[in-house]
Design a protein around this motif. Structure first.
Motif, PDB file in Angstrom:
ATOM      1  N   THR A  27       0.840  -1.194   0.000  1.00  0.00           N
ATOM      2  CA  THR A  27       0.000   0.000   0.000  1.00  0.00           C
ATOM      3  C   THR A  27       0.874   1.243   0.000  1.00  0.00           C
ATOM      4  N   ASN A  28       0.582   2.173  -0.909  1.00  0.00           N
ATOM      5  CA  ASN A  28       1.320   3.425  -0.956  1.00  0.00           C
ATOM      6  C   ASN A  28       0.836   4.333   0.159  1.00  0.00           C
ATOM      7  N   ALA A  42       2.303   9.858  -3.789  1.00  0.00           N
ATOM      8  CA  ALA A  42       1.113   9.029  -3.616  1.00  0.00           C
ATOM      9  C   ALA A  42       0.459   8.726  -4.952  1.00  0.00           C
ATOM     10  N   ARG A  43       0.733   9.526  -5.963  1.00  0.00           N
ATOM     11  CA  ARG A  43       0.160   9.322  -7.295  1.00  0.00           C
ATOM     12  C   ARG A  43       0.965   8.338  -8.127  1.00  0.00           C
ATOM     13  N   GLN A  44       2.132   7.961  -7.667  1.00  0.00           N
ATOM     14  CA  GLN A  44       2.975   7.061  -8.445  1.00  0.00           C
ATOM     15  C   GLN A  44       2.523   5.606  -8.287  1.00  0.00           C
ATOM     16  N   PRO A  45       2.670   4.786  -9.335  1.00  0.00           N
ATOM     17  CA  PRO A  45       2.241   3.382  -9.274  1.00  0.00           C
ATOM     18  C   PRO A  45       3.267   2.492  -8.579  1.00  0.00           C
ATOM     19  N   ASP A  96       7.052  -3.637  -6.891  1.00  0.00           N
ATOM     20  CA  ASP A  96       6.202  -4.199  -5.840  1.00  0.00           C
ATOM     21  C   ASP A  96       6.322  -5.709  -5.723  1.00  0.00           C
ATOM     22  N   SER A  97       6.730  -6.375  -6.804  1.00  0.00           N
ATOM     23  CA  SER A  97       6.833  -7.830  -6.758  1.00  0.00           C
ATOM     24  C   SER A  97       8.202  -8.322  -6.305  1.00  0.00           C
ATOM     25  N   VAL A 102      10.967   1.946  -0.195  1.00  0.00           N
ATOM     26  CA  VAL A 102      10.904   2.937   0.891  1.00  0.00           C
ATOM     27  C   VAL A 102      11.367   4.274   0.337  1.00  0.00           C
ATOM     28  N   ARG A 103      10.609   5.302   0.627  1.00  0.00           N
ATOM     29  CA  ARG A 103      10.895   6.638   0.079  1.00  0.00           C
ATOM     30  C   ARG A 103      11.164   7.608   1.229  1.00  0.00           C
TER      31      ARG A 103
END
Length: 510
Positions: A27-28, A42-45, A96-97, A102-103
């Motif tokens: 989850t972002n 938050a808009r990034q995939p 994600d896979s 982490v940002r």
């Protein structure tokens, strides 16, 4: 022109991309961030996670490496990477896979940024931002660089090629990865600390100052990176050397840099091209201009200083107080207060003191120190304490109001209680960060980076406190700090400028 792609350590190639996710998509959580830079992601995939224990625990549970990305609003190539790389849905699914992403906002967590900047320099020989680094679940870096393109199948340096390569190596060559991570962590800790104790020796300080003079003269001839924070600090130490010796060989390169910066227009725009925060470069330049005017009487310096003081006060007044960082704001305000006093600008002085009062009200608590920002949970960073103390002393020296002296003395007590190492110097954080094991190793910041080296600035603050109060104990603490870090300046050039300036102040006229 794009910077060169990061130098990659040899890792086996992966033919097929394997998905190791066992618990569904991540989850972002950037929408809940306290800085605009993070919130925009938050808009990034990509299922970005905030820095903290949860992300490290998730990596351990999924048995995946962490992809740590450190960027900033002032970083041009961070913006490029956000648009062209992390905006790609195919890459987002791959991230994600294969890893736990982490940002981090460099300016919200400068302690994290500095640690992994050192690791990337060891891993890839690169400096600068963004930072793109892969970590084990205990926070140890084992591979990384700065800017990575989205796709580069010819060289294998695009993130679409690097990600599966790293993931496979992490699964199939775990022992080798862990050995590399341990080695990088050990060497990174030693490099960050820069601590080799020794006596303060005038000859050593002189030699290093001469080296700064040579580097600054060369940079002025080529105009290479002189619109940067480290060269504003270099000019400061050269002007101080000239004031002490009247040796014009120190003044000439300092004036060459100042002349270029004064004539080049908006120095902040030039600084942003190399990712230095523009307001910090302007503030460093302001200190140089006021010192240069006092030494030479050149009216251009006074005029430029007057313009900059009002520009910086106006910019701070227009910014959101809730999203400002204590260390950066305090450095800027300290520069404005010193310059306003030097040129007799009472309007700028009053404006800067009003801004400092607002900052102190929002981030400072007596006996507990300074929070990094009014919003957010980051507390206990050395840089925040010493910069706010320095700004408070500048306000006291300008206006004589003992409220500011009391703040500085209280913060000096906080330094001794929460940050001091019995062997000398001050740790960069007050205690082990509870967010993740990655910050279990405290270090001592000595060299200049985006701000002056925190231990060097601490020594400067303590020396000023000794002068303002007549208490020799502050001077002894400053000298002990400088002696504990005596080996840090050797061969570091302009990055050691603040340390050299503080050391010369401690040594006195010679």
């Amino acid at each position: 022109m794009r910077p060169p792609a990061s130098l990659l350590l040899p890792l086996p190639l992966l033919v097929l991309i394997g998905c190791v996710s066992e618990h569904g998509p991540l989850t972002n959580r950037m929408a809940q961030s306290t800085t605009p830079y993070l919130a925009r992601a938050a808009r990034q995939p990509v299922s970005w996670q905030p820095w903290g224990r949860d992300a490290f625990a998730l990596a351990a549970r999924l048995d995946r490496p962490i992809l740590l990305y450190v960027g900033a609003d002032d970083c041009r190539w961070c913006g490029v990477m956000d648009r062209e790389v992390y905006g790609d849905p195919t890459l987002g699914a791959m991230i994600d896979s294969l890893v736990v992403p982490v940002r981090v906002d460099r300016d919200e967590r400068p302690d994290v940024a500095q640690r992994y900047a050192t690791a990337v320099q060891l891993l890839a020989g690169l400096r600068g931002y963004p930072i793109t680094v892969f970590l084990t679940p205990d926070g140890s870096a084992f591979f990384g660089g700065t800017y990575f393109p989205l796709d580069d199948p010819i060289t294998g340096r695009g993130l679409k090629q690097v990600l599966p390569d790293v993931a496979r190596s992490y699964r199939e060559q775990r022992a080798s990865i862990l050995r590399r991570a341990a080695l990088v962590r050990e060497r990174s800790l030693g490099r960050r600390s820069g601590i080799r104790a020794g006596a303060l020796k005038p000859g050593a300080v002189q030699r290093e100052t001469e080296a700064v003079r040579g580097l600054t003269a060369a940079a002025a001839r080529t105009r290479s990176d002189i619109a940067s924070f480290r060269f504003t600090q270099a000019v400061d130490v050269l002007l101080a050397a000239y004031a002490r010796t009247r040796d014009s060989t120190y003044l000439a390169p300092a004036r060459a840099v100042l002349g270029y910066l004064v004539d080049s227009g908006d120095v902040g725009l030039a600084a942003s091209a190399r990712d230095d925060p523009p307001e910090l470069v302007r503030a460093g330049l302001l200190r140089d201009l006021s010192a240069g005017w006092a030494l030479t009487g050149d009216p251009r310096y006074r005029e430029a200083a007057a313009t900059l003081t009002h520009t910086l006060v106006r910019e701070l007044a227009l910014s959101d107080p809730q999203s400002r960082f204590a260390d950066r704001d305090a450095y800027v305000l300290g520069a404005v207060l010193e310059a306003a006093a030097a040129v007799g600008d009472t309007t700028a002085e009053r404006g800067a003191r009003a801004q400092l009062d607002t900052l102190v009200t929002r981030v400072y608590t007596r006996g507990r120190g300074v929070r990094h920002a009014a919003r957010g949970s980051v507390h206990g960073l050395l840089q925040d304490q010493v910069q706010v103390a320095g700004a408070a002393l500048a306000a006291y020296d300008a206006a004589g109001d003992r409220r500011y002296l009391d703040v500085a003395r209280d913060l000096a007590a906080v330094l001794e209680r929460d940050f001091a190492d019995p062997l000398g110097g001050y740790w960069d954080v007050a205690a082990t960060d509870p967010a993740a094991p990655a910050l279990a190793d405290r270090t001592k910041q000595v060299l200049d980076d985006l701000l002056p080296g925190a231990n060097a600035w601490a020594a400067r603050v303590l020396l000023q406190l000794s002068e303002d109060t007549g208490d020799a104990r502050y001077r002894r603490r400053a000298e002990a700090t400088l002696e504990a870090c005596a080996g840090a300046a050797h061969g570091q050039g302009a990055r050691a400028a603040t340390y050299l300036d503080a050391a010369r102040r401690a040594l006195g006229p010679r």
